[in-house]
Scaffold this motif. Structure first.
Motif, mmCIF file in Angstrom:
data_model
loop_
_atom_site.group_PDB
_atom_site.id
_atom_site.type_symbol
_atom_site.label_atom_id
_atom_site.label_comp_id
_atom_site.label_asym_id
_atom_site.label_seq_id
_atom_site.Cartn_x
_atom_site.Cartn_y
_atom_site.Cartn_z
ATOM 1 N N UNK A 1 -24.001 -29.866 15.628
ATOM 2 C CA UNK A 1 -23.705 -28.826 14.663
ATOM 3 C C UNK A 1 -22.886 -29.425 13.534
ATOM 4 N N UNK A 2 -22.922 -28.783 12.407
ATOM 5 C CA UNK A 2 -22.217 -29.341 11.258
ATOM 6 C C UNK A 2 -20.715 -29.307 11.474
ATOM 7 N N UNK A 3 -20.040 -30.215 10.826
ATOM 8 C CA UNK A 3 -18.582 -30.271 10.915
ATOM 9 C C UNK A 3 -17.979 -28.960 10.434
ATOM 10 N N UNK A 4 -18.504 -28.420 9.367
ATOM 11 C CA UNK A 4 -17.999 -27.152 8.841
ATOM 12 C C UNK A 4 -18.168 -26.033 9.860
ATOM 13 N N UNK A 5 -19.313 -25.984 10.522
ATOM 14 C CA UNK A 5 -19.553 -24.944 11.532
ATOM 15 C C UNK A 5 -18.567 -25.076 12.690
ATOM 16 N N UNK A 6 -18.271 -26.316 13.085
ATOM 17 C CA UNK A 6 -17.320 -26.504 14.185
ATOM 18 C C UNK A 6 -15.906 -26.130 13.778
ATOM 19 N N UNK A 7 -15.524 -26.447 12.549
ATOM 20 C CA UNK A 7 -14.189 -26.095 12.054
ATOM 21 C C UNK A 7 -14.048 -24.586 11.971
ATOM 22 N N UNK A 8 -15.050 -23.924 11.425
ATOM 23 C CA UNK A 8 -15.008 -22.463 11.314
ATOM 24 C C UNK A 8 -14.996 -21.823 12.697
#
Length: 85
Positions: A23-30
């Motif tokens: 999964x994208x880094x942004x998706x994991x951060x969110x």
């Protein structure tokens, strides 16, 4: 005869490869921020209950943080029915 080289044979995946498969880094951060917010909200809801109500559901006030940490994603999405909680 053909020889195929798979990605696993080339050694450890690069950071970019891991981000694409996990999964994208942004998706994991969110997602991480959302879980922290849900845990915070659940702790607040339980801490607002009086000791008698907590005892009725088998929870000691000092165990609230530990209990909330063990909640699944589905449990963290629960919404209190009482107003103002």
């Amino acid at each position: 005869m053909s020889v195929y080289i798979t990605r696993n044979m080339l050694g450890p995946a690069s950071y970019e490869d891991r981000v694409q498969t996990d999964g994208s880094l942004l998706a994991r951060v969110i997602g991480s921020a959302l879980r922290r917010w849900q845990k915070h909200r659940m702790r607040q809801a339980l801490e607002r209950l009086d000791d008698r109500t907590l005892a009725d559901i088998g929870v000691y006030r000092g165990d609230i943080a530990h209990i909330v940490e063990g909640f699944s994603a589905e449990e963290l999405r629960m919404v209190p029915l009482a107003r103002g909680i």
